[in-house]
Scaffold this motif. Structure first.
Motif, mmCIF file in Angstrom:
data_model
loop_
_atom_site.group_PDB
_atom_site.id
_atom_site.type_symbol
_atom_site.label_atom_id
_atom_site.label_comp_id
_atom_site.label_asym_id
_atom_site.label_seq_id
_atom_site.Cartn_x
_atom_site.Cartn_y
_atom_site.Cartn_z
ATOM 1 N N GLN A 212 20.485 -84.063 -8.709
ATOM 2 C CA GLN A 212 19.917 -84.068 -10.052
ATOM 3 C C GLN A 212 20.902 -83.471 -11.054
ATOM 4 O O GLN A 212 21.056 -83.980 -12.171
ATOM 5 C CB GLN A 212 18.602 -83.294 -10.060
ATOM 6 C CG GLN A 212 17.494 -83.949 -9.248
ATOM 7 C CD GLN A 212 16.263 -83.082 -9.121
ATOM 8 O OE1 GLN A 212 16.231 -81.970 -9.647
ATOM 9 N NE2 GLN A 212 15.249 -83.565 -8.416
ATOM 10 N N ASP A 213 21.581 -82.384 -10.670
ATOM 11 C CA ASP A 213 22.578 -81.777 -11.548
ATOM 12 C C ASP A 213 23.729 -82.740 -11.816
ATOM 13 O O ASP A 213 24.256 -82.815 -12.929
ATOM 14 C CB ASP A 213 23.120 -80.488 -10.925
ATOM 15 C CG ASP A 213 22.095 -79.376 -10.931
ATOM 16 O OD1 ASP A 213 21.089 -79.523 -11.652
ATOM 17 O OD2 ASP A 213 22.282 -78.377 -10.219
ATOM 18 N N TRP A 214 24.134 -83.467 -10.803
ATOM 19 C CA TRP A 214 25.262 -84.409 -10.929
ATOM 20 C C TRP A 214 24.952 -85.477 -11.977
ATOM 21 O O TRP A 214 25.770 -85.776 -12.833
ATOM 22 C CB TRP A 214 25.538 -85.032 -9.570
ATOM 23 C CG TRP A 214 26.711 -85.958 -9.539
ATOM 24 C CD1 TRP A 214 26.747 -87.263 -9.934
ATOM 25 C CD2 TRP A 214 28.044 -85.651 -9.100
ATOM 26 N NE1 TRP A 214 27.993 -87.794 -9.756
ATOM 27 C CE2 TRP A 214 28.812 -86.827 -9.250
ATOM 28 C CE3 TRP A 214 28.647 -84.510 -8.588
ATOM 29 C CZ2 TRP A 214 30.156 -86.873 -8.905
ATOM 30 C CZ3 TRP A 214 29.988 -84.562 -8.243
ATOM 31 C CH2 TRP A 214 30.729 -85.719 -8.398
ATOM 32 N N HIS A 232 41.491 -83.583 -9.808
ATOM 33 C CA HIS A 232 41.268 -82.182 -10.174
ATOM 34 C C HIS A 232 39.785 -81.907 -10.396
ATOM 35 O O HIS A 232 39.263 -80.860 -9.982
ATOM 36 C CB HIS A 232 42.058 -81.842 -11.436
ATOM 37 C CG HIS A 232 43.544 -81.950 -11.253
ATOM 38 N ND1 HIS A 232 44.152 -81.718 -10.039
ATOM 39 C CD2 HIS A 232 44.540 -82.263 -12.125
ATOM 40 C CE1 HIS A 232 45.459 -81.883 -10.161
ATOM 41 N NE2 HIS A 232 45.717 -82.209 -11.412
ATOM 42 N N MET A 233 39.092 -82.828 -11.049
ATOM 43 C CA MET A 233 37.675 -82.633 -11.325
ATOM 44 C C MET A 233 36.858 -82.661 -10.044
ATOM 45 O O MET A 233 35.840 -81.980 -9.926
ATOM 46 C CB MET A 233 37.179 -83.705 -12.301
ATOM 47 C CG MET A 233 37.670 -83.516 -13.731
ATOM 48 S SD MET A 233 37.175 -81.937 -14.426
ATOM 49 C CE MET A 233 35.393 -82.046 -14.320
ATOM 50 N N LYS A 234 37.295 -83.459 -9.070
ATOM 51 C CA LYS A 234 36.590 -83.503 -7.793
ATOM 52 C C LYS A 234 36.656 -82.148 -7.104
ATOM 53 O O LYS A 234 35.654 -81.650 -6.572
ATOM 54 C CB LYS A 234 37.201 -84.587 -6.907
ATOM 55 C CG LYS A 234 36.525 -84.689 -5.546
ATOM 56 C CD LYS A 234 37.192 -85.740 -4.677
ATOM 57 C CE LYS A 234 36.543 -85.775 -3.290
ATOM 58 N NZ LYS A 234 37.215 -86.767 -2.404
ATOM 59 N N VAL A 235 37.839 -81.520 -7.131
ATOM 60 C CA VAL A 235 37.988 -80.188 -6.539
ATOM 61 C C VAL A 235 37.131 -79.176 -7.294
ATOM 62 O O VAL A 235 36.486 -78.298 -6.697
ATOM 63 C CB VAL A 235 39.471 -79.767 -6.544
ATOM 64 C CG1 VAL A 235 39.626 -78.341 -6.049
ATOM 65 C CG2 VAL A 235 40.288 -80.718 -5.692
ATOM 66 N N THR A 236 37.087 -79.304 -8.620
ATOM 67 C CA THR A 236 36.306 -78.366 -9.429
ATOM 68 C C THR A 236 34.816 -78.506 -9.138
ATOM 69 O O THR A 236 34.099 -77.509 -8.998
ATOM 70 C CB THR A 236 36.570 -78.616 -10.919
ATOM 71 O OG1 THR A 236 37.976 -78.516 -11.168
ATOM 72 C CG2 THR A 236 35.829 -77.609 -11.778
ATOM 73 N N CYS A 237 34.331 -79.738 -9.051
ATOM 74 C CA CYS A 237 32.911 -79.962 -8.758
ATOM 75 C C CYS A 237 32.539 -79.421 -7.381
ATOM 76 O O CYS A 237 31.457 -78.839 -7.210
ATOM 77 C CB CYS A 237 32.585 -81.447 -8.843
ATOM 78 S SG CYS A 237 32.708 -82.136 -10.504
ATOM 79 N N THR A 238 33.430 -79.590 -6.418
ATOM 80 C CA THR A 238 33.149 -79.065 -5.081
ATOM 81 C C THR A 238 33.088 -77.552 -5.088
ATOM 82 O O THR A 238 32.255 -76.940 -4.411
ATOM 83 C CB THR A 238 34.225 -79.544 -4.097
ATOM 84 O OG1 THR A 238 34.294 -80.976 -4.128
ATOM 85 C CG2 THR A 238 33.918 -79.094 -2.685
ATOM 86 N N TYR A 240 32.311 -75.514 -7.688
ATOM 87 C CA TYR A 240 31.220 -74.952 -8.476
ATOM 88 C C TYR A 240 29.837 -75.415 -8.018
ATOM 89 O O TYR A 240 28.872 -74.656 -8.109
ATOM 90 C CB TYR A 240 31.418 -75.298 -9.953
ATOM 91 C CG TYR A 240 32.446 -74.437 -10.633
ATOM 92 C CD1 TYR A 240 32.093 -73.221 -11.213
ATOM 93 C CD2 TYR A 240 33.771 -74.821 -10.690
ATOM 94 C CE1 TYR A 240 33.033 -72.425 -11.828
ATOM 95 C CE2 TYR A 240 34.724 -74.034 -11.303
ATOM 96 C CZ TYR A 240 34.356 -72.831 -11.873
ATOM 97 O OH TYR A 240 35.297 -72.040 -12.474
ATOM 98 N N LEU A 241 29.743 -76.654 -7.568
ATOM 99 C CA LEU A 241 28.438 -77.181 -7.176
ATOM 100 C C LEU A 241 28.185 -77.099 -5.678
ATOM 101 O O LEU A 241 27.035 -76.971 -5.253
ATOM 102 C CB LEU A 241 28.301 -78.638 -7.641
ATOM 103 C CG LEU A 241 28.335 -78.871 -9.149
ATOM 104 C CD1 LEU A 241 28.197 -80.356 -9.464
ATOM 105 C CD2 LEU A 241 27.234 -78.093 -9.849
ATOM 106 N N GLY A 246 23.829 -77.735 1.884
ATOM 107 C CA GLY A 246 23.138 -78.879 1.299
ATOM 108 C C GLY A 246 23.806 -79.382 0.043
ATOM 109 O O GLY A 246 23.971 -80.587 -0.171
ATOM 110 N N SER A 247 24.219 -78.450 -0.839
ATOM 111 C CA SER A 247 24.901 -78.838 -2.072
ATOM 112 C C SER A 247 26.256 -79.469 -1.778
ATOM 113 O O SER A 247 26.657 -80.448 -2.421
ATOM 114 C CB SER A 247 25.072 -77.618 -2.974
ATOM 115 O OG SER A 247 23.817 -77.072 -3.320
ATOM 116 N N LYS A 248 26.975 -78.905 -0.801
ATOM 117 C CA LYS A 248 28.284 -79.451 -0.448
ATOM 118 C C LYS A 248 28.164 -80.873 0.087
ATOM 119 O O LYS A 248 29.004 -81.743 -0.212
ATOM 120 C CB LYS A 248 28.944 -78.549 0.582
ATOM 121 C CG LYS A 248 30.391 -78.883 0.863
ATOM 122 C CD LYS A 248 31.011 -77.846 1.782
ATOM 123 C CE LYS A 248 32.486 -78.164 2.023
ATOM 124 N NZ LYS A 248 33.115 -77.147 2.916
#
Length: 263
Positions: A212-214, A232-238, A240-241, A246-248
């Motif tokens: 839902q956050d995504w 870079h954004m993929k690493v950042t999302c991993t 922080y989120l 479950g989130s991972k």
């Protein structure tokens, strides 16, 4: 104070009030005109205003540039003179002003380092540049501001107020009687299997919330940015989120679309 001075001050005040009234009327007319104008007309008008401001800046910076004179070199003396050209040059701004407004031009940024790097790495950062992405057509805010009706019913994830945590015991024997210290190991085991990070219910809850956050943060739009920035954004999302199993898992499955675009 004489009567003549009082009359002069009164006259000046009246003139000032008249000028202020005229300015307010002009502003009101301009606002009414802007409301009737279309988006393209407003952009054209704003572009003209920017061009006028740029011309004024050119005159001012030209005067400051004329004050900078290059000194003669002196033997056996360090030559430390600097023209300060980046501070008064307007070539880049003028180039962007001459480009059409309806196109968003691709650009890249130079690579930087957070800490000290080896000389060969520093040289490679200065010499090697990433490819510049293609320019994109800019759409009207009215068109881009419309949300997809299919996604309008999705929940907003973590932006909703969290529910008050209530621990529900599935074991009626422990829930309906007074417990003592001998029951603590059993209680800990039940809480660990149900509410810990690796618990099945916790994994499902974190997985749903992260999805839902995504969508709420529109991170699926990252596939439109440059591939280098996308990684870079993929690493950042991993980072922080994906703070729990479950989130991972949710971030890993959702970010596959980003890597598929690179292939």
């Amino acid at each position: 104070m004489s009567d003549q001075q009082v009359e002069e001050e009164t006259q000046q005040q009246e003139e000032q009030e008249q000028e202020n009234g005229e300015e307010s009327q002009e502003q009101q007319k301009e606002e009414e005109t802007n409301e009737e104008m279309t988006y393209e007309e407003k952009e054209t008008k704003r572009h003209r205003q920017y061009q006028k401001q740029l011309e004024k800046m050119k005159d001012t910076l030209g005067d400051e540039k004329s004050k900078i004179t290059k000194p003669e070199t002196v033997a056996h003396t360090p030559y430390i003179w600097n023209s300060l050209a980046p501070y008064y040059k307007t070539d880049t701004v003028q180039y962007l002003m001459d480009m059409p407004n309806e196109v968003r031009h691709g650009y890249i940024t130079r690579k930087t380092a957070v800490g000290l790097v080896d000389p060969e790495v520093s040289h490679r950062m200065d010499v090697e540049l990433d490819p510049v992405p293609d320019s994109l057509a800019v759409t009207s805010p009215r068109d881009s501001g419309q949300k997809d009706k299919k996604n309008s019913g999705k929940k907003e994830g973590s932006t909703r107020l969290p529910k008050w945590p209530v621990v529900k015991l599935d074991n009626p024997d422990m829930a309906n009687r007074e417990m003592d210290w001998s029951d603590v190991p059993k209680l800990r085991e039940e809480l660990r299997t149900k509410y810990s990070g690796n618990a099945t219910d916790r994994k499902k809850s974190d997985y749903t919330r992260t999805k839902q956050d995504w969508h709420r943060m529109e991170l699926d739009e990252l596939k439109k940015i440059h591939p280098v920035n996308r990684a870079h954004m993929k690493v950042t999302c991993t980072a922080y989120l994906g703070t729990s199993p479950g989130s991972k898992k949710a971030v890993s499955s959702l970010s596959k679309s980003l890597t598929e675009e690179d292939q």
